[in-house]
Design a protein around this motif. Structure first.
Motif, short mmCIF file in Angstrom:
data_model
loop_
_atom_site.label_atom_id
_atom_site.label_comp_id
_atom_site.label_asym_id
_atom_site.label_seq_id
_atom_site.Cartn_x
_atom_site.Cartn_y
_atom_site.Cartn_z
N HIS A 268 10.52 32.72 -0.99
CA HIS A 268 11.92 32.34 -1.24
C HIS A 268 12.65 33.49 -1.92
CE1 HIS A 268 11.79 28.23 0.20
NE2 HIS A 268 10.54 28.24 -0.18
N ALA A 269 13.98 33.42 -1.86
CA ALA A 269 14.79 34.58 -2.29
C ALA A 269 14.91 34.71 -3.80
CB ALA A 269 16.18 34.47 -1.67
N MET A 270 14.92 33.58 -4.52
CA MET A 270 15.17 33.62 -5.96
C MET A 270 16.50 34.30 -6.25
SD MET A 270 12.26 32.47 -7.27
CE MET A 270 12.27 33.04 -8.92
N LEU A 271 17.50 34.02 -5.44
CA LEU A 271 18.80 34.68 -5.61
C LEU A 271 19.93 33.70 -5.91
CD1 LEU A 271 18.69 37.30 -2.69
CD2 LEU A 271 18.20 37.68 -5.12
N SER A 272 19.65 32.40 -5.83
CA SER A 272 20.72 31.41 -5.99
C SER A 272 21.43 31.56 -7.34
CB SER A 272 20.17 29.99 -5.86
OG SER A 272 19.02 29.86 -6.66
N ASN A 276 25.36 32.23 -7.55
CA ASN A 276 26.22 31.17 -8.12
C ASN A 276 27.02 31.64 -9.32
OD1 ASN A 276 25.18 29.55 -6.16
ND2 ASN A 276 23.92 28.29 -7.51
N GLN A 309 21.15 29.20 5.43
CA GLN A 309 21.16 28.55 4.11
C GLN A 309 22.44 28.93 3.35
OE1 GLN A 309 18.71 26.38 3.72
NE2 GLN A 309 17.96 27.24 5.62
N TYR A 366 13.23 26.78 -12.17
CA TYR A 366 13.33 27.02 -10.73
C TYR A 366 12.29 26.17 -10.01
CZ TYR A 366 12.94 29.28 -6.16
OH TYR A 366 12.92 29.52 -4.80
N HIS A 369 13.23 24.91 -2.51
CA HIS A 369 13.94 23.83 -1.85
C HIS A 369 13.05 22.62 -1.53
CE1 HIS A 369 17.32 22.26 0.37
NE2 HIS A 369 16.53 22.02 1.40
N ASP A 400 20.10 27.52 -11.49
CA ASP A 400 21.19 27.72 -10.52
C ASP A 400 22.09 26.49 -10.39
OD1 ASP A 400 19.68 25.88 -9.06
OD2 ASP A 400 18.88 27.36 -7.66
N ASN A 409 23.74 18.12 -2.95
CA ASN A 409 22.34 18.28 -2.58
C ASN A 409 21.51 17.10 -3.08
OD1 ASN A 409 21.43 20.68 -1.08
ND2 ASN A 409 22.52 21.83 -2.65
P1 FAD Z 1 16.06 30.25 -0.71
O1 FAD Z 1 15.24 29.10 -0.27
O2 FAD Z 1 15.42 31.56 -0.59
O3 FAD Z 1 17.43 30.20 0.11
C1 FAD Z 1 18.33 31.31 0.13
C2 FAD Z 1 19.68 30.97 -0.42
O4 FAD Z 1 20.31 29.98 0.37
C3 FAD Z 1 19.69 30.40 -1.84
O5 FAD Z 1 19.66 31.44 -2.78
C4 FAD Z 1 20.98 29.61 -1.86
O6 FAD Z 1 22.07 30.43 -2.22
C5 FAD Z 1 21.17 29.17 -0.43
N1 FAD Z 1 20.79 27.77 -0.21
C6 FAD Z 1 19.67 27.32 0.37
N2 FAD Z 1 19.71 25.99 0.51
C7 FAD Z 1 20.87 25.59 0.00
C8 FAD Z 1 21.47 24.31 -0.15
N3 FAD Z 1 20.90 23.20 0.28
N4 FAD Z 1 22.65 24.26 -0.79
C9 FAD Z 1 23.25 25.37 -1.23
N5 FAD Z 1 22.74 26.60 -1.10
C10 FAD Z 1 21.56 26.71 -0.48
N6 FAD Z 1 21.01 25.11 -4.97
C11 FAD Z 1 21.72 25.64 -5.98
O7 FAD Z 1 22.17 26.78 -5.88
N7 FAD Z 1 21.97 24.93 -7.11
C12 FAD Z 1 21.49 23.67 -7.28
O8 FAD Z 1 21.72 23.05 -8.31
C13 FAD Z 1 20.73 23.09 -6.24
N8 FAD Z 1 20.22 21.84 -6.36
C14 FAD Z 1 19.49 21.31 -5.32
C15 FAD Z 1 19.02 20.00 -5.45
C16 FAD Z 1 18.32 19.42 -4.40
C17 FAD Z 1 17.83 18.01 -4.50
C18 FAD Z 1 18.09 20.15 -3.22
C19 FAD Z 1 17.36 19.54 -2.08
C20 FAD Z 1 18.55 21.45 -3.10
C21 FAD Z 1 19.26 22.05 -4.14
N9 FAD Z 1 19.76 23.35 -4.04
C22 FAD Z 1 20.49 23.87 -5.07
C23 FAD Z 1 19.57 24.14 -2.81
C24 FAD Z 1 18.31 25.02 -2.80
O9 FAD Z 1 17.18 24.24 -3.10
C25 FAD Z 1 18.41 26.19 -3.75
O10 FAD Z 1 19.59 26.91 -3.46
C26 FAD Z 1 17.25 27.14 -3.59
O11 FAD Z 1 16.04 26.46 -3.86
C27 FAD Z 1 17.43 28.32 -4.50
O12 FAD Z 1 16.31 29.16 -4.46
P2 FAD Z 1 16.25 30.51 -3.62
O13 FAD Z 1 17.32 31.44 -4.04
O14 FAD Z 1 14.84 31.00 -3.74
O15 FAD Z 1 16.58 29.98 -2.18
#
Ligand code: FAD
Ligand code: DLZ
Ligand code: SF4
Length: 515
Positions: A268-272, A276, A309, A366, A369, A400, A409
């Motif tokens: 996963h990206a760990m960039l949210s 945000n 995403q 963290y 998803h 995030d 979500n």
């Molecule tokens: P990756 O899995 O690597 O995805 C890449 C990027 O895609 C993320 O950095 C994010 O910017 C975007 N993204 C992916 N899925 C979503 C989605 N469903 N909604 C919006 N952006 C998405 N995301 C948040 O940013 N804040 C939250 O509070 C949040 N709460 C969540 C609650 C639930 C119940 C669920 C199912 C999802 C939630 N998400 C949330 C979406 C997603 O789970 C996270 O963005 C993601 O896990 C962040 O980790 P990553 O950067 O490693 O993402």
């Protein structure tokens, strides 16, 4: 000092140099206001790492602005003069600086925007609230899109965003002939000692001061500041994005839905967090991912999945939030009222999947998803937990988490509490799904292959009990037709044993027993 022309109020998730409120800002005549306030730090009990990330990134952004010649009035949380609220700090700074005008970019959350819209009534200077231009789809554009259709399917919205941005497009056609490569992205993962590790950033003196403050003031909140590894500057966030594209994007697609107990982050990206709070530009990150594909560094399935995403889900979620607020936060179609179990705060449960996902959440602020959706969210929905309490938990514990992205979500996607406004069917799963996608069940005290009884995986009975309990709302859903047909084919004894098993489990949960 020269008279102040604009007092520009910048919030903790607006750490972007091209922010609309900073457009046309003049270092000689304008003053920037940033403040750490108890109102924001306590409206839910945020994870310590989340507060630390935001405060440290805010302080670094203030330094970045000062480096560009701007004057920044920055109130720290423990400043004795700190009034404790955004409105209080605005009034205090306005009284001191006597600006001609107040300028701000609209808050990303409904609650704060409401309060911003009330500022004018207590000030004589004009208050100008500018649109947040950091999204690909504006609120008005989303509303238009939604107005013209019966069903708000994300996939169609996403295609429009692909056309709008030109990402992965060959003229009018999608790269590779398909819009969506998800079918290639649902594989389990194996532990891999050679999988690259996500980078960690060593706290500098500004961060260390914040960590100390957070441990002192928020001692009882979830987590420990010892685990702080976040980037807090734009340069470090950009380098985290480059590292993701180099090391993880090539395998992102394949393992997107996988779970491994010893690998909380996988590919996963760990960039949210950085996107945000405004340290990374979502479109620029997608363009960099697209370049990786065009240069042959990462395959289309993963790059398309990643871009979807961000320009798909992230933008769509924001659109839904602004379409449905303020009522959305109270959605509860299943009338679910069970409070959260104690293990949500300490991870202490015999269910290995939940224990792993919650413990990782406590450690890192963290969870990826699938943990959020298919482990914690799935359990919460099946067990009939109050969606508002579930929402507040998610809002507190993830670094995030801002309401505009967290609420749809949680309430829409994971709890189906909006009755299907967002998702076409509930993301409900029994233990078999978790067993297929993870390595959790082999170490669990429960047996995933048993359907009912004391030792059976609780999700198996909860799954059928949830469908039975909520048949009034779900049995007409054509995507659930086959599942309900299976339920109806079961003999009464089997149905009873599912109901009894679920009831016994929920009784123990309600009694606060260890489950
Ligand atoms: P990756 O899995 O690597 O995805 C890449 C990027 O895609 C993320 O950095 C994010 O910017 C975007 N993204 C992916 N899925 C979503 C989605 N469903 N909604 C919006 N952006 C998405 N995301 C948040 O940013 N804040 C939250 O509070 C949040 N709460 C969540 C609650 C639930 C119940 C669920 C199912 C999802 C939630 N998400 C949330 C979406 C997603 O789970 C996270 O963005 C993601 O896990 C962040 O980790 P990553 O950067 O490693 O993402
Ligand atoms: C999340 C958060 C926290 C904990 N504290 C602050 C703060 O003290 N000052 C600030 O400007 N922002 C903070 N934030 C982020 C805000 O909650 C976020 O910017 C707004 O709520 C967006 O509507
Ligand atoms: Fe989770 Fe059930 Fe597997 Fe245990 S057996 S880890 S409770 S899915």
């Amino acid at each position: 000092m020269n008279p102040v022309r604009h007092l520009i109020f910048v919030l903790g998730d607006q750490l972007t140099l091209t922010l609309s409120s900073l457009e046309g800002a003049d270092p000689d005549r304008d003053l920037i206001l940033m403040c750490e306030v108890m109102e924001e730090a306590t409206y839910v009990p945020h994870h310590k790492l989340k507060i630390a990330l935001i405060f440290s990134a805010m302080r670094h952004f203030a330094e970045e602005l000062r480096g560009k010649g701007f004057k920044v009035h920055y109130t720290k949380l423990d400043d004795p003069q700190n009034s404790g609220s955004f409105s209080g700090e605005l009034l205090r700074a306005t009284a001191a600086a006597l600006p001609e005008r107040i300028v701000a970019t609209e808050a990303s959350e409904w609650r704060v925007l409401q309060s911003m819209q009330g500022w004018q009534s207590s000030l004589t200077q004009p208050v100008e609230i500018r649109v947040d231009t950091r999204f690909i789809c504006s609120k008005a554009e989303f509303r238009d899109w939604a107005d013209n259709r019966r069903s708000l399917t994300m996939e169609y919205f996403y295609r429009d965003m692909r056309r709008k941005t030109g990402l992965l497009m060959q003229g009018e056609e999608p790269e590779g002939g398909r819009w969506n490569f998800d079918a290639d992205n649902r594989k389990p993962a194996k532990p891999d000692l050679f999988r690259p590790k996500h980078g960690v950033v060593r706290p500098d003196s500004i961060t260390l001061e914040v960590l100390d403050l957070v441990e002192r003031v928020f001692a009882g909140n979830m987590g420990s500041t010892k685990n702080f590894v976040f980037a807090v500057t734009r340069a470090d966030a950009e380098s985290a994005a480059r590292a993701f594209i180099r090391d993880f994007l090539p395998n992102f697609g394949e393992t997107q839905d996988a779970m491994l107990k010893d690998e909380p982050f996988l590919n996963h990206a760990m960039l949210s967090f950085y996107i945000n709070i405004g340290l990374l530009d979502p479109l620029a990150v997608c363009q960099a991912a697209e370049r990786a594909y065009l240069q042959g560094h990462a395959p289309l399935n993963g790059v398309e999945g990643f871009i979807r995403q961000i320009i798909g889900w992230r933008e769509y979620i924001r659109g839904i939030y602004w379409l449905k607020m303020p009522g959305y936060q109270h959605s509860n179609v299943f009338a679910a009222h069970r409070p959260l179990a104690g293990f949500f705060w300490d991870g202490d449960t015999a269910m290995a999947c939940l224990s792993t996902a919650i413990t990782q959440t406590i450690t890192h602020a963290y969870a990826h998803h699938i943990h959020r959706l298919m482990v914690i969210g799935n359990f919460s929905m099946l067990a009939g937990l109050d969606p508002h309490a579930v929402h507040e938990w998610y809002l507190s514990v993830y670094a995030d988490a801002f309401e505009w992205v967290e609420l749809p979500n949680v309430v829409g996607m994971s709890q189906f509490a909006d009755g299907g406004f967002m998702a076409s069917k509930p993301y409900a799963a029994s233990g078999a799904y978790i067993d297929r996608m993870s390595d959790y069940c082999q170490d669990c005290r429960y047996d995933v292959s048993k359907k009912t009884g004391e030792d059976a995986c609780p999700l198996n009975a909860l799954y059928w009990d949830f469908l039975d309990r909520n048949a009034e709302h779900l049995s007409k859903n054509h995507r659930l037709a086959q599942i309900y047909a299976s339920w109806h084919r079961m003999d009464d004894g089997k149905k009873r044993s599912y109901r009894d098993s679920a009831a016994r489990f929920l009784q123990k949960l309600d009694a606060g027993e260890y489950v």
